[in-house]
Design a protein around this motif. Structure first.
Motif, PDB file in Angstrom:
ATOM      1  N   ALA A   1       0.807  -1.222   0.000  1.00  0.00           N
ATOM      2  CA  ALA A   1       0.000   0.000   0.000  1.00  0.00           C
ATOM      3  C   ALA A   1       0.839   1.269   0.000  1.00  0.00           C
ATOM      4  O   ALA A   1       0.364   2.319  -0.467  1.00  0.00           O
ATOM      5  N   ALA A   2       2.060   1.200   0.504  1.00  0.00           N
ATOM      6  CA  ALA A   2       2.878   2.408   0.652  1.00  0.00           C
ATOM      7  C   ALA A   2       3.100   3.170  -0.665  1.00  0.00           C
ATOM      8  O   ALA A   2       3.089   4.402  -0.667  1.00  0.00           O
ATOM      9  N   PRO A   3       3.320   2.502  -1.800  1.00  0.00           N
ATOM     10  CA  PRO A   3       3.492   3.275  -3.045  1.00  0.00           C
ATOM     11  C   PRO A   3       2.292   4.141  -3.400  1.00  0.00           C
ATOM     12  O   PRO A   3       2.445   5.209  -3.994  1.00  0.00           O
ATOM     13  N   PHE A   4       1.086   3.702  -3.049  1.00  0.00           N
ATOM     14  CA  PHE A   4      -0.090   4.532  -3.308  1.00  0.00           C
ATOM     15  C   PHE A   4      -0.027   5.807  -2.474  1.00  0.00           C
ATOM     16  O   PHE A   4      -0.373   6.891  -2.956  1.00  0.00           O
ATOM     17  N   LEU A   5       0.414   5.680  -1.226  1.00  0.00           N
ATOM     18  CA  LEU A   5       0.555   6.856  -0.372  1.00  0.00           C
ATOM     19  C   LEU A   5       1.535   7.852  -0.983  1.00  0.00           C
ATOM     20  O   LEU A   5       1.285   9.062  -1.003  1.00  0.00           O
ATOM     21  N   ALA A   6       2.639   7.341  -1.515  1.00  0.00           N
ATOM     22  CA  ALA A   6       3.628   8.225  -2.142  1.00  0.00           C
ATOM     23  C   ALA A   6       3.014   8.992  -3.303  1.00  0.00           C
ATOM     24  O   ALA A   6       3.223  10.199  -3.460  1.00  0.00           O
ATOM     25  N   GLY A   7       2.233   8.298  -4.139  1.00  0.00           N
ATOM     26  CA  GLY A   7       1.588   8.959  -5.275  1.00  0.00           C
ATOM     27  C   GLY A   7       0.558   9.981  -4.853  1.00  0.00           C
ATOM     28  O   GLY A   7       0.508  11.091  -5.391  1.00  0.00           O
ATOM     29  N   PHE A   8      -0.274   9.634  -3.860  1.00  0.00           N
ATOM     30  CA  PHE A   8      -1.305  10.572  -3.396  1.00  0.00           C
ATOM     31  C   PHE A   8      -0.677  11.828  -2.800  1.00  0.00           C
ATOM     32  O   PHE A   8      -1.223  12.926  -2.935  1.00  0.00           O
ATOM     33  N   ALA A   9       0.465  11.672  -2.134  1.00  0.00           N
ATOM     34  CA  ALA A   9       1.117  12.811  -1.499  1.00  0.00           C
ATOM     35  C   ALA A   9       1.872  13.678  -2.496  1.00  0.00           C
ATOM     36  O   ALA A   9       1.903  14.905  -2.379  1.00  0.00           O
ATOM     37  N   ALA A  10       2.495  13.038  -3.502  1.00  0.00           N
ATOM     38  CA  ALA A  10       3.386  13.771  -4.399  1.00  0.00           C
ATOM     39  C   ALA A  10       2.668  14.398  -5.592  1.00  0.00           C
ATOM     40  O   ALA A  10       2.948  15.550  -5.959  1.00  0.00           O
TER      41      ALA A  10
END
Length: 509
Positions: A313-322
């Motif tokens: 799930a962490a890569p999705f967080l990176a995309g949503f934040a960036a």
């Protein structure tokens, strides 16, 4: 466990791909106007009740109870128990359906008080069309729980594809309906018929299709109801927050309901692919191990589910934040969906991203309690988080509009998760060791690097992709995502090596 999670995740990915096609068509044909917002409210209402009475409360109370009856008393007792629950479910859903159809105008007045004129009239009409979906999908959810409890995860994971395909076909034939919104509405209802039919066929093939039985409140049924009450209230926590979003957003600037809908559709991607998949596998697994008197094995299974969930799930967080704005523009900005609508949805997506780690891990945390038949403790954690969530929605909406609603949801998810972990750890229901914390820290470091890489690459690419004749935003998102994924993978491997943990071993065990 990894095989089952990936199996569910793979089917969910296919479901999300078809779901994206559905949402892209919806955005292009409906945009964020009155008809779109009326449809979103009409489809959200049965989905919210489904989450309360179907996939939420019924499954969390039903799956452990069914597993216990099956293991302790055998196939026939489990079939009778299932049939009695089916009868009770049918009666309750028919009563609810009748009440909503009879009092639909009042129902819309309560759930979307800001709707007036065309939006209100369309919401009433669309709700009367869509609400029978609840009866169909709740039955499908119960039989999906039976299949999951015996290790048959594929059918339940694949069924949501049948939500998307009828809507895609209906939207493709929108000229046969009064408006595209009517096409989406009827496609939604037809999807419920297809999903239920598919799940019933799968249950029949697995020899676990029980027909309704005469209602008898014997010991297993009474135990089920003791667990169901708190589970229902606990499931209502999240859905009350959804209703609060609808009520408040209906009174904001035009387009706020649509912005929340589109942002939430993207936010639901990691939750469906990873969080729900892990929880779906973990609950029957822990229930079986605890019933067999193996608590340490159950704790180990839970630690592994938490690690795998956060890793994926962490890569999705990176995309949503960036790059939230780039995501919404690339996926939806065409036809009736304007750049202003994309920007509004992007602010909500960024706010949802704040709570993504908590949202995807809550299912794994609640398994500590539900696998033991304890539905009361998650209830209190959920209600506490809900109270803070709703108060924050009221406080933040004035200055942040729909982003305030999404941010309040994220804060509420974190409070819920923290309470669950603390309470489970104190009671010995959960054992998070130092190795797991080191692995989660490695993933967090890789997520930060990925987000930074995506932001830089996106900014650098903009002048070059602007030269393309078409699909500028899609090309920019594709390259940005590929570079970010590469950075994430490299940093995860390096961080695990630095922490002295064998990454392949962590995946296997």
């Amino acid at each position: 466990m990894l095989k089952n999670i990936l199996n569910i995740g793979a089917w969910t990915i296919l479901s999300r791909i078809t779901g994206f096609a559905r949402d892209a068509m919806t955005a292009a044909l409906l945009g964020s106007g009155p008809a779109a917002e009326a449809f979103f409210v009409a489809s959200r209402l049965p989905n919210s009740f489904r989450a309360i009475f179907g996939e939420g409360a019924f499954n969390t109370a039903f799956v452990p109870a069914y597993v216990r009856v099956h293991q302790q008393e055998g196939d026939e007792a489990a079939r009778i128990f299932q049939g009695r629950i089916v009868s009770l479910l049918l009666i309750s859903q028919v009563i609810l359906l009748g009440l909503v159809l009879l009092f639909t105008p009042q129902f819309i007045g309560l759930t979307a008080p800001g709707f007036e004129g065309e939006r209100y009239d369309l919401a009433v009409v669309f709700t009367r069309i869509t609400f029978p979906y609840l009866l169909l999908i709740t039955l499908a959810a119960l039989y999906s729980g039976v299949l999951n409890s015996i290790g048959r995860f594929t059918a339940a994971a694949a069924a949501p594809i049948l939500l998307n395909i009828p809507m895609i076909l209906a939207l493709a034939c929108y000229r046969l309906f009064p408006t595209p919104a009517y096409a989406a509405t009827w496609g939604f209802v037809i999807s419920g018929v297809l999903q239920l039919g598919f799940i019933l066929w799968a249950a029949w093939r697995a020899h676990v299709l029980a027909t309704p039985q005469a209602i008898s409140f014997d010991k297993p049924v009474r135990a089920f109801f003791r667990a169901l009450g708190p589970a229902t209230i606990g499931s209502m926590g999240t859905q009350i927050a959804v209703f609060a979003d609808t009520i408040i957003a209906s009174q904001l600037l035009a387009g706020a309901v649509a912005a929340l809908y589109y942002a939430d559709r993207i936010n639901q991607l990691p939750l469906g692919i990873i969080g729900i998949a892990a929880g779906t596998v973990l609950l029957p697994e822990m229930s079986r191990l605890l019933a067999a008197g193996k608590p340490e094995a159950a704790h180990a299974a839970q630690r592994r589910a938490i690690f795998l969930t956060w890793l994926m799930a962490a890569p999705f967080l990176a995309g949503f934040a960036a790059v939230p704005d780039l995501i919404m523009r690339a996926l939806f900005m065409r036809g009736a969906f304007t750049s202003e609508a994309a920007s509004a949805a992007a602010t909500a997506l960024l706010a949802y991203g704040v709570g993504l780690p908590a949202v995807v891990l809550i299912r794994s945390a609640t398994a500590s309690f539900y696998s033991r038949g304890n539905t009361a403790t998650p209830l209190w954690a959920s209600l506490t988080a809900l109270t803070i969530n709703v108060l924050l929605k009221i406080a933040l909406t004035g200055s942040m509009q729909q982003a305030g609603l999404a941010l309040a949801t994220s804060v509420g998810a974190w409070i819920n998760l923290i309470l669950l972990i603390v309470l489970a750890s104190r009671r010995g229901y959960m054992a998070l060791d130092g190795r797991l914390w080191r692995m989660l820290a490695c993933i967090a470091a890789a997520t930060i690097v990925m987000a930074e890489a995506m932001y830089i690459v996106s900014e650098e690419l903009e002048p070059y992709t602007a030269l393309l004749p078409r699909f500028q935003e899609i090309a920019r998102l594709a390259v940005t995502g590929a570079v970010g994924a590469l950075a994430y993978g490299v940093v995860v491997l390096l961080a695990f090596r630095f922490a002295g943990i064998n990454f392949k071993s962590a995946l296997r065990r």
